[in-house]
Design a protein around this motif. Structure first.
Motif, PDB file in Angstrom:
ATOM      1  N   SER A  85       0.835  -1.207   0.000  1.00 45.12           N
ATOM      2  CA  SER A  85       0.000   0.000   0.000  1.00 45.12           C
ATOM      3  C   SER A  85       0.868   1.255   0.000  1.00 45.12           C
ATOM      4  O   SER A  85       0.401   2.342  -0.342  1.00 45.12           O
ATOM      5  CB  SER A  85      -0.926   0.015   1.229  1.00 45.12           C
ATOM      6  N   VAL A  86       2.142   1.099   0.374  1.00 45.86           N
ATOM      7  CA  VAL A  86       3.075   2.230   0.399  1.00 45.86           C
ATOM      8  C   VAL A  86       3.875   2.289  -0.904  1.00 45.86           C
ATOM      9  O   VAL A  86       4.023   3.357  -1.504  1.00 45.86           O
ATOM     10  CB  VAL A  86       4.034   2.128   1.605  1.00 45.86           C
ATOM     11  N   LEU A  87       4.387   1.172  -1.361  1.00 46.71           N
ATOM     12  CA  LEU A  87       5.152   1.151  -2.608  1.00 46.71           C
ATOM     13  C   LEU A  87       5.110  -0.231  -3.235  1.00 46.71           C
ATOM     14  O   LEU A  87       4.859  -1.234  -2.564  1.00 46.71           O
ATOM     15  CB  LEU A  87       6.601   1.587  -2.363  1.00 46.71           C
ATOM     16  N   THR A  88       5.325  -0.262  -4.536  1.00 42.79           N
ATOM     17  CA  THR A  88       5.473  -1.514  -5.260  1.00 42.79           C
ATOM     18  C   THR A  88       6.807  -1.464  -5.998  1.00 42.79           C
ATOM     19  O   THR A  88       7.382  -0.394  -6.198  1.00 42.79           O
ATOM     20  CB  THR A  88       4.328  -1.738  -6.268  1.00 42.79           C
ATOM     21  N   ALA A  89       7.287  -2.636  -6.408  1.00 43.23           N
ATOM     22  CA  ALA A  89       8.598  -2.679  -7.052  1.00 43.23           C
ATOM     23  C   ALA A  89       8.657  -3.825  -8.047  1.00 43.23           C
ATOM     24  O   ALA A  89       7.966  -4.842  -7.906  1.00 43.23           O
ATOM     25  CB  ALA A  89       9.690  -2.846  -6.000  1.00 43.23           C
ATOM     26  N   THR A 273       2.658   7.732   1.860  1.00 42.88           N
ATOM     27  CA  THR A 273       3.725   7.950   2.834  1.00 42.88           C
ATOM     28  C   THR A 273       3.656   6.862   3.900  1.00 42.88           C
ATOM     29  O   THR A 273       2.649   6.170   4.045  1.00 42.88           O
ATOM     30  CB  THR A 273       3.593   9.327   3.494  1.00 42.88           C
ATOM     31  N   SER A 274       4.747   6.695   4.612  1.00 40.00           N
ATOM     32  CA  SER A 274       4.800   5.653   5.641  1.00 40.00           C
ATOM     33  C   SER A 274       5.439   6.207   6.911  1.00 40.00           C
ATOM     34  O   SER A 274       6.394   6.995   6.855  1.00 40.00           O
ATOM     35  CB  SER A 274       5.590   4.440   5.139  1.00 40.00           C
ATOM     36  N   ALA A 275       4.921   5.776   8.044  1.00 38.68           N
ATOM     37  CA  ALA A 275       5.469   6.217   9.327  1.00 38.68           C
ATOM     38  C   ALA A 275       6.687   5.394   9.724  1.00 38.68           C
ATOM     39  O   ALA A 275       7.518   5.838  10.521  1.00 38.68           O
ATOM     40  CB  ALA A 275       4.387   6.112  10.402  1.00 38.68           C
ATOM     41  N   SER A 276       6.792   4.208   9.147  1.00 33.26           N
ATOM     42  CA  SER A 276       7.914   3.321   9.474  1.00 33.26           C
ATOM     43  C   SER A 276       8.465   2.723   8.186  1.00 33.26           C
ATOM     44  O   SER A 276       7.811   2.746   7.134  1.00 33.26           O
ATOM     45  CB  SER A 276       7.450   2.202  10.421  1.00 33.26           C
ATOM     46  N   PRO A 277       9.674   2.181   8.231  1.00 27.77           N
ATOM     47  CA  PRO A 277      10.296   1.646   7.019  1.00 27.77           C
ATOM     48  C   PRO A 277       9.525   0.454   6.434  1.00 27.77           C
ATOM     49  O   PRO A 277       8.953  -0.359   7.158  1.00 27.77           O
ATOM     50  CB  PRO A 277      11.688   1.223   7.484  1.00 27.77           C
TER      51      PRO A 277
END
Length: 476
Positions: A85-89, A273-277
């Motif tokens: 939900s934050v990033l795909t690769a 955006t994300s609050a944690s890695p």
């Protein structure tokens, strides 16, 4: 006394034609024999065409497995993300295996500026002065000139629509301008760049003061509010329009939410955006490797099974395949099985040197199957290069199989030679059958005419006898 005679001419009766054919039936046998041979040759030709198609499919798949370097299907990499939900690769073959931690502090944004909120039916703008107003919108360093004519009595809605149209026409694909309605009866102008990032920031040159009247520009950068105009997103020198990323503790900025130059061979798409890695792990793509091997096994089994049917020799049940009498193909099933069971001597000690070592076994009929997929996956993940070499080395399974099959399936291969020979034989038989059929047709026509003449003579005699009997009856 007169006697009538009848002579038949023209087409003979079907009964005579059938009688002639029956009398010549023994001379039809050589033609029937040749036609049987012709049918057998056509069947063989069709079987060879299908066999070639299946061997070519096996050849191409084996050739795929034998590819080296980044072209090898075993060089493919998989990108696994802990929170999509934050990033795909996605990862290319050249991506390095490993794991990184990515925190998305800010997404890349389009530069956006808005006007004051104005009453649609009001005349605040036109009331401030009429005429033609010029201004310049600069996006990504390119200046676009525009002008708008404001007439007396124009409503705010009309002027905003005209300004939006003028900007849209001027900037083209570089940006957009639209009138939006925060609430019923109220509107404001929204101007945005098409692309994200500081490189695509927007600046204005308000030559005649119209944009200031709208509240779009100010003496200094001013943030917009719910009612007043200014910038919504703008580059103020602190990467406000860029994506802000923290990768393994280091901060990076990019002007797009799709990034290809942060990690070699990896395409990243940021979504939130994300609050944690978020953890990104790059590793050999076991799914792709296993699927490619399964495709190879399928092509191998298709070719082998068809070939076994075409060359079967079962005297007990009088079952003989179309190619069972051809020495070129009778031994081919066993040769294919031997190729599939080959030992790759170039493999280093301790490395898999056969398909069996990968968990791939041959059944009693010679067809291959993956009997231990976990073993295959584990072996590949532990050492994808070893698996690649097993197939693609100079003495690799796929390399040797490609070379072997090519002898049969290539343009100058054994199958093409067989088909050429069959084509010549078919042509010869067709010519011979045509000659024999023409000769037989002449014989039958002559015989039909002879029989028809005899039939006519008999009919005439019969009529004469009847006439004599009638005459004798009248004179007695």
């Amino acid at each position: 006394m007169s006697v009538n005679t009848t002579t038949r001419t023209g087409t003979v009766s079907s009964a005579i034609s059938q009688l002639a054919a029956a009398l010549l039936s023994t001379q039809q046998q050589p033609i029937t024999t040749l036609q049987s041979r012709l049918s057998s040759l056509n069947t063989r030709s069709s079987v060879l065409s299908t066999l070639k198609t299946r061997l070519l499919a096996l050849h191409d798949e084996a050739q795929m497995l034998a590819r080296a370097g980044t072209l090898s299907p075993f060089a493919a990499k998989a990108a696994n993300v802990s929170d999509t939900s934050v990033l795909t690769a996605s990862a290319g073959a050249g991506a390095a295996s490993g794991a990184v931690a990515i925190t998305v502090n800010q997404l890349a944004r389009r530069a956006t500026h808005v006007s004051d909120v104005l009453a649609d039916t009001g005349t605040t703008i036109s009331g401030g002065g009429t005429g033609t107003f010029n201004f310049t919108v600069t996006i990504a360093g390119t200046a676009y000139n525009a002008s708008v004519t404001v007439n007396g009595g124009d409503t705010n809605k009309t002027v905003l629509d005209n300004v939006a149209a003028a900007i849209t026409t001027a900037v083209g694909s570089a940006g957009s301008a639209v009138r939006v309605q925060p609430s019923t009866g109220q509107s404001r102008l929204s101007i945005s760049s098409t692309n994200t990032g500081a490189a695509n920031k927007i600046t204005f040159t308000d030559t005649d003061g119209l944009l200031a009247r709208l509240g779009v520009v100010h003496g200094s950068p001013t943030a917009a509010t719910d009612t007043t105009g200014g910038y919504v997103y703008d580059d103020l020198g602190g990467h406000e329009l860029d994506a802000k990323l923290v990768v393994d503790g280091l901060t990076y900025y990019r002007d797009s939410n799709t990034v290809t130059d942060l990690l070699n061979g990896v395409t990243l798409t940021f979504k939130a955006t994300s609050a944690s890695p978020v953890t990104l792990k790059i590793q050999p793509d076991a799914d792709a490797a296993v699927n490619e091997i399964k495709t190879f096994i399928g092509k191998y089994n298709d070719a082998l099974s068809y070939l076994k049917q075409a060359t079967v020799i079962d005297a007990k049940n009088s079952n003989f395949g179309p190619l069972s009498g051809d020495s070129h193909y009778v031994l081919l099933p066993a040769q294919l099985r031997a190729a599939g069971a080959a030992i790759v001597g170039s493999q280093a000690a301790g490395m898999p040197n056969s398909l069996t070592a990968l968990g791939i076994q041959a059944g009693r009929d010679g067809t291959l199957s993956i009997t231990d997929e976990s073993k295959l996956r584990d072996t590949f993940t532990a050492n994808p290069t070893a698996v690649q070499n097993l197939f693609g080395a100079a003495d690799g399974v796929a390399t040797q199989l490609t070379s072997f099959v090519d002898r049969y399936s290539s343009f100058s291969g054994i199958i093409v030679g067989s088909q050429s020979s069959i084509t010549s034989q078919i042509s010869f038989l067709n010519d011979r059958i045509s000659r024999l059929q023409a000769n037989l047709a002449k014989k039958q026509a002559a015989l039909e005419q002879q029989l028809a003449t005899q039939q006519a003579t008999l009919n005439a005699l019969s009529q004469q006898q009847a006439q004599i009997q009638n005459f004798m009856a009248r004179t007695s």
